[in-house]
Design an enzyme around this catalytic site. Structure first.
Site, PDB file in Angstrom:
ATOM      1  N   SER A   1     -19.937 -12.796 -40.666  1.00 43.91           N
ATOM      2  CA  SER A   1     -20.080 -13.101 -42.059  1.00 43.91           C
ATOM      3  C   SER A   1     -21.428 -12.563 -42.620  1.00 43.91           C
ATOM      4  O   SER A   1     -21.538 -11.523 -42.866  1.00 43.91           O
ATOM      5  CB  SER A   1     -20.042 -14.646 -42.018  1.00 43.91           C
ATOM      6  OG  SER A   1     -19.761 -15.334 -43.604  1.00 43.91           O
TER       7      SER A   1
ATOM      8  N   ASP B   1     -20.774 -11.446 -49.392  1.00 42.34           N
ATOM      9  CA  ASP B   1     -21.495 -11.013 -48.143  1.00 42.34           C
ATOM     10  C   ASP B   1     -20.779 -10.193 -47.286  1.00 42.34           C
ATOM     11  O   ASP B   1     -19.938  -9.583 -47.816  1.00 42.34           O
ATOM     12  CB  ASP B   1     -21.620 -12.454 -47.588  1.00 42.34           C
ATOM     13  CG  ASP B   1     -20.245 -13.230 -47.084  1.00 42.34           C
ATOM     14  OD1 ASP B   1     -19.209 -12.589 -47.868  1.00 42.34           O
ATOM     15  OD2 ASP B   1     -20.182 -13.784 -46.257  1.00 42.34           O
TER      16      ASP B   1
ATOM     17  N   ASP C   1     -16.188 -13.117 -47.953  1.00 43.66           N
ATOM     18  CA  ASP C   1     -15.647 -14.562 -48.229  1.00 43.66           C
ATOM     19  C   ASP C   1     -16.462 -15.404 -49.189  1.00 43.66           C
ATOM     20  O   ASP C   1     -16.160 -16.548 -49.364  1.00 43.66           O
ATOM     21  CB  ASP C   1     -15.031 -15.381 -46.892  1.00 43.66           C
ATOM     22  CG  ASP C   1     -16.114 -15.443 -45.959  1.00 43.66           C
ATOM     23  OD1 ASP C   1     -17.032 -15.018 -46.156  1.00 43.66           O
ATOM     24  OD2 ASP C   1     -15.759 -16.411 -45.105  1.00 43.66           O
TER      25      ASP C   1
END
Length: 451
Positions: free
Chosen positions: A103, A242, A246
């Site tokens: 992430s 990012d 998400d």
């Protein structure tokens, strides 16, 4: 049954270091394959996506070996956003989806997160059962039943069509100049393509991944580059994603940033006004600002808080039938359109609101006045438990007494990194700084290695 490997968002850590090794990924793939395949002899499928980290190749290969060894057929999507995996898992009639990503973390980290056949992230209980299978070992498939692997080359195009379909019919973005920061991550191709196809004048940044520069000085956790681009090019709005797309942050035409709380406030009040906000309720985490809660109450909208992690937000939404939730960090979950946080969908909905209202981003960005909030992180060594030590407990108790109902205190361990997160809210900013610093000092002392 407890989980040891899985945190708040899958398994995550330093690439090529336990638990994020190729060997463990292979075993994890085999265990997940056995969990979803059980003893059923029918054809089973898994969808695997990844972001742009160099280590993604290694984990993609290891997971493929694990899954095929238990008879699962593997569909490899290549670099796609996390929400694309959530979308394509049920679309491709797969039993499980996997996203290889850490992430918003730097390139040297990586992670593995799972989606069920419905496109939603797995429950804690399912993850615990997969871990148990890893410990006991799994029987491989017979030679004739070994799975196959194939590339799916149009995954991002399928996702792009879904993105455009979330907008009101006929919506165009003609005349809107948009800075789109893709964090050198998974959306570096699909995000600019979608915005251009909708008519926007785009200034793309963070679209040249090299395996090492994901989230490096760009993206939703580092918005300075996008702010500078908005000001330099006179853009109407900036959208910062990012590494796995998400999360999102929105930047107005003056370079001011809106976090997830402000975006959720905008969407909640708009949906409520149209009688489309299920249960007149927004689901957010304990990290969301007290100002958001007050703003929603003024509009007769309830706020349900969960523990940190977008998966827990989604679980609460699914349990009660709510359709809007998210996190201050920029996860915005709109289950009318997606199964998980989707930064691109949220960004498009913000642009659609600009078109609908004929208002600039600055008029939409700030929905409420934030209560002063301070968050600091203290890193600790693996194997230590600073929050269990008396000096830290005493400091927390003293801080709660000093706030005395005039603020809010939240102390927690990160679910993805060895960090203690110390957060407080209080109208008195001097007191706010004192209580956070005092707790951080005690945690730092407790986390320090013995001499």
């Amino acid at each position: 049954m407890t989980r040891k490997l899985f945190g708040t968002d899958g398994v995550r850590g330093l690439a090529n270091t336990y638990p994020m090794t190729a060997e463990l990924a292979l075993r994890l793939g085999a265990a997940a394959g056995r969990y979803f395949r059980q003893n059923d002899e029918r054809v089973h499928r898994v969808v695997i996506g990844k972001d742009t980290r160099l280590s993604g190749y290694m984990f993609e290969s290891a997971l493929t070996a694990g899954f095929t060894s238990t008879g699962m057929n593997v569909f490899l999507l290549g670099p796609v956003p996390t929400p694309a995996v959530g979308l394509l898992t049920p679309s491709l009639r797969a039993d499980v989806g996997v996203m290889i990503s850490a992430s918003h973390n730097p390139h040297h980290d990586n992670g593995i997160k799972f989606f069920g056949p419905d496109g939603f992230k797995l429950s804690d209980e399912a993850e615990a059962e997969i871990e148990a299978l890893m410990e006991t070992g799994v029987d491989p498939a017979r030679p004739a039943n070994i799975g196959r692997a194939r590339r799916i080359d149009d995954g991002r195009f399928r996702y792009a069509e879904r993105l455009k379909g979330t907008l009101p019919q006929g919506t165009r973005l003609d005349g809107i100049k948009v800075v789109i920061d893709c964090a050198n991550g998974a959306a570096h191709r699909v995000a600019p393509e979608v915005l251009w196809e909708l008519g926007a004048d785009i200034i793309p940044i963070g679209v040249s991944p090299d395996g090492f520069n994901i989230n490096d000085g760009c993206g939703s956790t580092s918005t300075d580059a996008a702010v500078a681009a908005v000001r330099k090019h006179g853009a109407d709005v900036g959208i910062c994603l990012d590494g796995d797309a998400d999360r999102v942050m929105i930047i107005d035409e003056h370079g001011e940033v809106a976090d997830g709380d402000q975006i959720m406030a905008l969407f909640a009040t708009r949906l409520a006004a149209e009688d489309k906000l299920a249960g007149r309720t927004l689901v957010a985490t304990v990290m969301s600002n007290l100002g958001l809660e007050r703003h929603l109450a003024a509009h007769d909208i309830a706020l349900h808080r969960t523990r940190v992690g977008d998966r827990y937000v989604v679980e609460e939404m699914r349990t009660h039938g709510f359709n809007l939730g998210g996190e201050q960090s920029g996860h915005i979950v709109m289950t009318d359109y997606a199964t998980t946080g989707d930064g691109l969908i949220a960004g498009l909905q913000f642009l659609a609101e600009m078109v609908r209202t004929h208002k600039p981003a600055s008029a939409l960005r700030r929905q409420f006045d934030r209560v002063p909030q301070l968050l600091k992180n203290v890193r600790y060594a693996a194997g230590t438990a600073p929050l269990d030590l008396p000096p830290v407990k005493d400091a927390i108790a003293e801080a709660e007494t000093r706030l005395n109902g005039n603020g809010r205190l939240l102390i927690r361990k990160s679910g993805t990194e060895p960090l203690i997160r110390v957060m407080a809210e209080c109208e008195d900013e001097s007191l706010l700084s004192q209580v956070v610093d005092d707790i951080c000092a005690e945690v730092t002392a407790a986390a320090a290695p013995a001499a």
